[in-house]
Design a protein around this motif. Structure first.
Motif, PDB file in Angstrom:
ATOM      1  N   ILE A 120       6.730   9.617   3.915  1.00  0.00           N
ATOM      2  CA  ILE A 120       5.751   9.584   2.827  1.00  0.00           C
ATOM      3  C   ILE A 120       4.424  10.219   3.250  1.00  0.00           C
ATOM      4  CG2 ILE A 120       4.760   7.313   3.266  1.00  0.00           C
ATOM      5  CD1 ILE A 120       5.754   8.636  -0.164  1.00  0.00           C
ATOM      6  N   LYS A 121       4.176  10.287   4.552  1.00  0.00           N
ATOM      7  CA  LYS A 121       2.936  10.870   5.054  1.00  0.00           C
ATOM      8  C   LYS A 121       3.005  12.395   5.156  1.00  0.00           C
ATOM      9  CE  LYS A 121       1.883   6.705   7.624  1.00  0.00           C
ATOM     10  NZ  LYS A 121       1.793   6.071   8.928  1.00  0.00           N
ATOM     11  N   LEU A 122       4.208  12.944   5.013  1.00  0.00           N
ATOM     12  CA  LEU A 122       4.388  14.394   5.131  1.00  0.00           C
ATOM     13  C   LEU A 122       4.183  15.081   3.787  1.00  0.00           C
ATOM     14  CD1 LEU A 122       7.640  14.453   7.309  1.00  0.00           C
ATOM     15  CD2 LEU A 122       5.292  14.831   8.078  1.00  0.00           C
ATOM     16  N   PRO A 123       3.875  16.364   3.803  1.00  0.00           N
ATOM     17  CA  PRO A 123       3.787  17.119   2.544  1.00  0.00           C
ATOM     18  C   PRO A 123       5.147  17.129   1.839  1.00  0.00           C
ATOM     19  CG  PRO A 123       2.859  18.379   4.375  1.00  0.00           C
ATOM     20  CD  PRO A 123       3.529  17.174   4.964  1.00  0.00           C
ATOM     21  N   LYS A 124       5.113  17.229   0.525  1.00  0.00           N
ATOM     22  CA  LYS A 124       6.341  17.186  -0.267  1.00  0.00           C
ATOM     23  C   LYS A 124       7.356  18.236   0.195  1.00  0.00           C
ATOM     24  CE  LYS A 124       8.226  17.118  -4.844  1.00  0.00           C
ATOM     25  NZ  LYS A 124       8.061  16.899  -6.217  1.00  0.00           N
ATOM     26  N   LYS A 125       6.894  19.413   0.528  1.00  0.00           N
ATOM     27  CA  LYS A 125       7.771  20.491   0.985  1.00  0.00           C
ATOM     28  C   LYS A 125       8.576  20.038   2.204  1.00  0.00           C
ATOM     29  CE  LYS A 125       5.904  23.658   3.376  1.00  0.00           C
ATOM     30  NZ  LYS A 125       5.118  24.708   3.989  1.00  0.00           N
ATOM     31  N   ASP A 126       7.899  19.414   3.156  1.00  0.00           N
ATOM     32  CA  ASP A 126       8.576  18.932   4.365  1.00  0.00           C
ATOM     33  C   ASP A 126       9.508  17.766   4.045  1.00  0.00           C
ATOM     34  OD1 ASP A 126       7.249  20.854   5.847  1.00  0.00           O
ATOM     35  OD2 ASP A 126       5.662  19.474   6.484  1.00  0.00           O
ATOM     36  N   GLN A 127       9.098  16.902   3.131  1.00  0.00           N
ATOM     37  CA  GLN A 127       9.961  15.790   2.716  1.00  0.00           C
ATOM     38  C   GLN A 127      11.274  16.319   2.138  1.00  0.00           C
ATOM     39  OE1 GLN A 127       8.074  12.963   0.088  1.00  0.00           O
ATOM     40  NE2 GLN A 127       6.190  12.973   1.278  1.00  0.00           N
ATOM     41  N   GLU A 128      11.160  17.346   1.315  1.00  0.00           N
ATOM     42  CA  GLU A 128      12.358  17.914   0.686  1.00  0.00           C
ATOM     43  C   GLU A 128      13.291  18.532   1.726  1.00  0.00           C
ATOM     44  OE1 GLU A 128      10.493  20.489  -2.161  1.00  0.00           O
ATOM     45  OE2 GLU A 128      10.351  18.892  -3.663  1.00  0.00           O
ATOM     46  N   VAL A 180      11.682   5.056   8.405  1.00  0.00           N
ATOM     47  CA  VAL A 180      11.832   6.479   8.082  1.00  0.00           C
ATOM     48  C   VAL A 180      11.013   6.813   6.841  1.00  0.00           C
ATOM     49  CG1 VAL A 180      13.478   8.248   7.341  1.00  0.00           C
ATOM     50  CG2 VAL A 180      14.094   6.658   9.182  1.00  0.00           C
ATOM     51  N   TYR A 181      11.106   5.960   5.834  1.00  0.00           N
ATOM     52  CA  TYR A 181      10.364   6.156   4.590  1.00  0.00           C
ATOM     53  C   TYR A 181       8.860   6.293   4.870  1.00  0.00           C
ATOM     54  CZ  TYR A 181       7.763   4.610   0.473  1.00  0.00           C
ATOM     55  OH  TYR A 181       6.845   4.503  -0.529  1.00  0.00           O
ATOM     56  N   GLY A 193       0.814  -1.216   0.000  1.00  0.00           N
ATOM     57  CA  GLY A 193       0.000   0.000   0.000  1.00  0.00           C
ATOM     58  C   GLY A 193       0.839   1.253   0.000  1.00  0.00           C
ATOM     59  N   ASN A 194       1.902   1.255   0.802  1.00  0.00           N
ATOM     60  CA  ASN A 194       2.800   2.407   0.834  1.00  0.00           C
ATOM     61  C   ASN A 194       3.495   2.604  -0.507  1.00  0.00           C
ATOM     62  OD1 ASN A 194       2.301   3.232   3.485  1.00  0.00           O
ATOM     63  ND2 ASN A 194       3.757   1.771   4.308  1.00  0.00           N
ATOM     64  N   ARG A 195       3.859   1.513  -1.130  1.00  0.00           N
ATOM     65  CA  ARG A 195       4.501   1.621  -2.451  1.00  0.00           C
ATOM     66  C   ARG A 195       3.526   2.133  -3.499  1.00  0.00           C
ATOM     67  NH1 ARG A 195       8.666  -3.412  -3.093  1.00  0.00           N
ATOM     68  NH2 ARG A 195       9.666  -3.152  -1.072  1.00  0.00           N
ATOM     69  N   ILE A 196       2.313   1.646  -3.451  1.00  0.00           N
ATOM     70  CA  ILE A 196       1.298   2.128  -4.407  1.00  0.00           C
ATOM     71  C   ILE A 196       1.120   3.636  -4.233  1.00  0.00           C
ATOM     72  CG2 ILE A 196      -1.151   2.060  -5.027  1.00  0.00           C
ATOM     73  CD1 ILE A 196      -1.051  -0.962  -4.143  1.00  0.00           C
ATOM     74  N   ARG A 197       0.974   4.078  -2.991  1.00  0.00           N
ATOM     75  CA  ARG A 197       0.810   5.512  -2.711  1.00  0.00           C
ATOM     76  C   ARG A 197       2.019   6.303  -3.206  1.00  0.00           C
ATOM     77  NH1 ARG A 197       0.462   5.347   2.457  1.00  0.00           N
ATOM     78  NH2 ARG A 197      -1.794   5.206   2.558  1.00  0.00           N
TER      79      ARG A 197
END
Length: 111
Positions: free
Chosen positions: A88-96, A83-84, A8-12
Motif C-alpha cells: 500500500i506504500k508503493l506507487p500504484k504502478k509498482d503495486q500492479e 504484504v498488504y 489507518g491503513n484501511r482508511i488510506r
C-alpha cells in the motif's frame, strides 16, 4: 500490529481507492486534514463517532471498514497483512506489477 495502525491503513486504502485526497476526505467528514493524516499513520485513536463519519465519507459501510479488524493476531492473516502494508506504500504502478507477479506464482502453485 495495533488496531489504530490497521484502521489507518484501511482508511488510506479506501481513500486512495476513491481517489480522494486527505483534504477531500476531511471535508466530507467535517474533520481537519491533519486529523486524517494522524489517523492514517495510526498516531490517533478514532472514536466510534469518527469511524462512523469516515465510513460515510468513504462511501462504505462501517462493517466493511472494520471487518475482521480484531483478528489481526492470526499468523496466516498477519502474513497477508504484512504484504498488504508494504504494498500500500508503493506507487500504484509498482503495486500492479507486483500483483501480476504474485498472481502468476499462485497460478503456478495451483496447477
Amino acid at each position: 500490529m495495533s488496531i489504530a495502525i490497521e484502521l489507518g491503513n484501511r482508511i488510506r486504502y479506501y481513500r486512495k481507492q476513491k481517489r480522494l485526497s486527505q483534504e477531500e476526505l476531511a471535508e466530507l467528514c467535517d474533520f481537519h486534514p491533519t486529523y486524517i493524516g494522524q489517523l492514517e499513520r495510526g498516531e490517533k485513536n478514532a472514536t466510534l463517532e469518527s469511524v462512523n463519519k469516515l465510513s460515510h465519507g468513504l462511501g462504505i459501510s462501517l462493517d466493511e471498514l472494520l471487518k475482521d479488524i480484531d483478528t489481526l493476531n492470526s499468523s496466516v492473516e498477519n502474513v497477508a497483512l504484512g504484504v498488504y502494508h508494504k504494498l500500500i506504500k508503493l506507487p500504484k504502478k509498482d503495486q500492479e506489477k507486483i500483483a501480476a507477479i504474485v498472481c502468476e506464482i499462485i497460478d503456478l502453485i495451483q496447477d
